[in-house]
Design an enzyme around this catalytic site. Structure first.
Site, PDB file in Angstrom:
ATOM      1  N   LEU A  51      -4.724  -8.085  15.734  1.00 43.85           N
ATOM      2  CA  LEU A  51      -5.297  -8.965  14.717  1.00 43.85           C
ATOM      3  C   LEU A  51      -4.330 -10.068  14.317  1.00 43.85           C
ATOM      4  CD1 LEU A  51      -7.650  -9.573  12.784  1.00 43.85           C
ATOM      5  CD2 LEU A  51      -6.584  -7.998  11.147  1.00 43.85           C
ATOM      6  N   ASP A  52      -4.779 -11.320  14.446  1.00 39.29           N
ATOM      7  CA  ASP A  52      -4.018 -12.511  14.029  1.00 39.29           C
ATOM      8  C   ASP A  52      -2.651 -12.610  14.696  1.00 39.29           C
ATOM      9  OD1 ASP A  52      -6.022 -13.506  12.389  1.00 39.29           O
ATOM     10  OD2 ASP A  52      -5.329 -12.390  10.644  1.00 39.29           O
ATOM     11  N   GLU A  53      -2.488 -12.000  15.859  1.00 41.33           N
ATOM     12  CA  GLU A  53      -1.215 -12.052  16.561  1.00 41.33           C
ATOM     13  C   GLU A  53      -1.361 -12.562  17.986  1.00 41.33           C
ATOM     14  OE1 GLU A  53       0.987  -8.439  16.299  1.00 41.33           O
ATOM     15  OE2 GLU A  53       0.773  -8.257  14.122  1.00 41.33           O
TER      16      GLU A  53
END
Length: 284
Positions: free
Chosen positions: A227-229
């Protein structure tokens, strides 16, 4: 008749003579190079190259060009892509309630700044339907709160297939896509504020204001199962001061989100982004 530009990208193990190998074939094919960018990642031992060129060959043949580059890629043990300047991909935009990124992208498409079509807009709220109508895009509202996630994502996948979507842009879509969905459709760009991993969750600007931050920003990246990486495409920042209130931070944050997302989408459409080893190289 002028042929479209050919955009060739390759990533392969580094070795001497690679630039000569690639450019010599293009020259022998009657090509004229417009842009040529190369980079060696010494830590990874990889060579990255993006060459945009025009062909004066009257027997211009896309299948033939692909097969010839495939031979070269096999010879150097590389992964490659061939694209053309006349390609206009279909892009679906996912949104929730915030409209600033959606309007900005649609405006840039209408004005010819982003070379793409937006036949489909999907949202888990109905608030932005009028905007989609104004830009002649199909708006599909799917209630993600009352329907099982797997059923919702099956509907997403069916719509993406129906509208022949090449890329999905999450323009402040405030839902998490499952690993199962990402395994079936992975060409996705997301935008979020650049406070992460600090100030996770709701009202990040309020909490940042309380901490007296002096710099805020936005990050556009490819979506992965982490997530979001995902690999970062573009980041933008803007200064804030003690004179700024929460509303000022939110306003500046929205401004910078629009810019970062538009830049990231443009770079993707222009085939200027290399993704490798969980990171990117961007030939701007």
């Amino acid at each position: 008749m002028e042929h479209p530009s050919i955009i060739f990208k390759i990533v392969c193990p580094d070795r001497p003579g690679l630039v000569s190998l690639l450019t010599s074939w293009i020259s022998n094919y009657g090509g004229n190079i417009k842009h040529s960018d190369h980079h060696t990642d010494q830590d990874a031992g990889l060579f990255l190259s993006r060459i945009e060129w025009n062909s004066n060959n009257e027997s211009f043949n896309r299948d033939e060009i692909y097969k010839e580059f495939e031979k070269i890629a096999d010879e150097v043990n590389g992964k490659f892509n061939v694209n053309y300047s006349d390609e206009i991909p279909n892009v679906a935009i996912f949104v929730s309630k915030q409209n600033h990124c959606l309007i900005d992208l649609l405006w840039r498409v209408r004005n010819g700044e982003l070379k793409m079509k937006v036949p489909l807009i999907i949202s888990n709220h109905s608030d932005l339907e009028n905007i989609a109508n104004d830009f002649n895009a199909k708006f599909v509202h799917i209630d993600t709160f009352k329907t099982d996630k797997s059923i919702v994502e099956d509907q997403f996948l069916n719509l993406l297939k129906e509208y022949e979507i090449d890329l999905v842009v999450l323009a402040k879509y405030m839902q998490i896509l499952s690993d199962s969905f990402l395994k079936k459709f992975s060409s996705i760009i997301n935008i979020h504020h650049s406070f992460l991993p600090a100030f996770k969750g709701g009202q990040p600007y309020h909490r940042a204001w309380k901490r007296g931050v002096k710099l805020i920003g936005a990050t556009a990246h490819y979506v992965t199962e982490d997530l979001d990486e995902g690999p970062i495409i573009e980041q933008c920042t803007v200064n804030v001061s003690h004179r700024d209130e929460v509303d000022d931070l939110i306003r500046k944050g929205r401004d910078i989100e629009r810019i970062a997302l538009a830049r990231a989408v443009r770079l993707h459409l222009n085939h200027q982004v290399f993704v490798y080893n969980s990171k990117t190289a961007v030939f701007d």
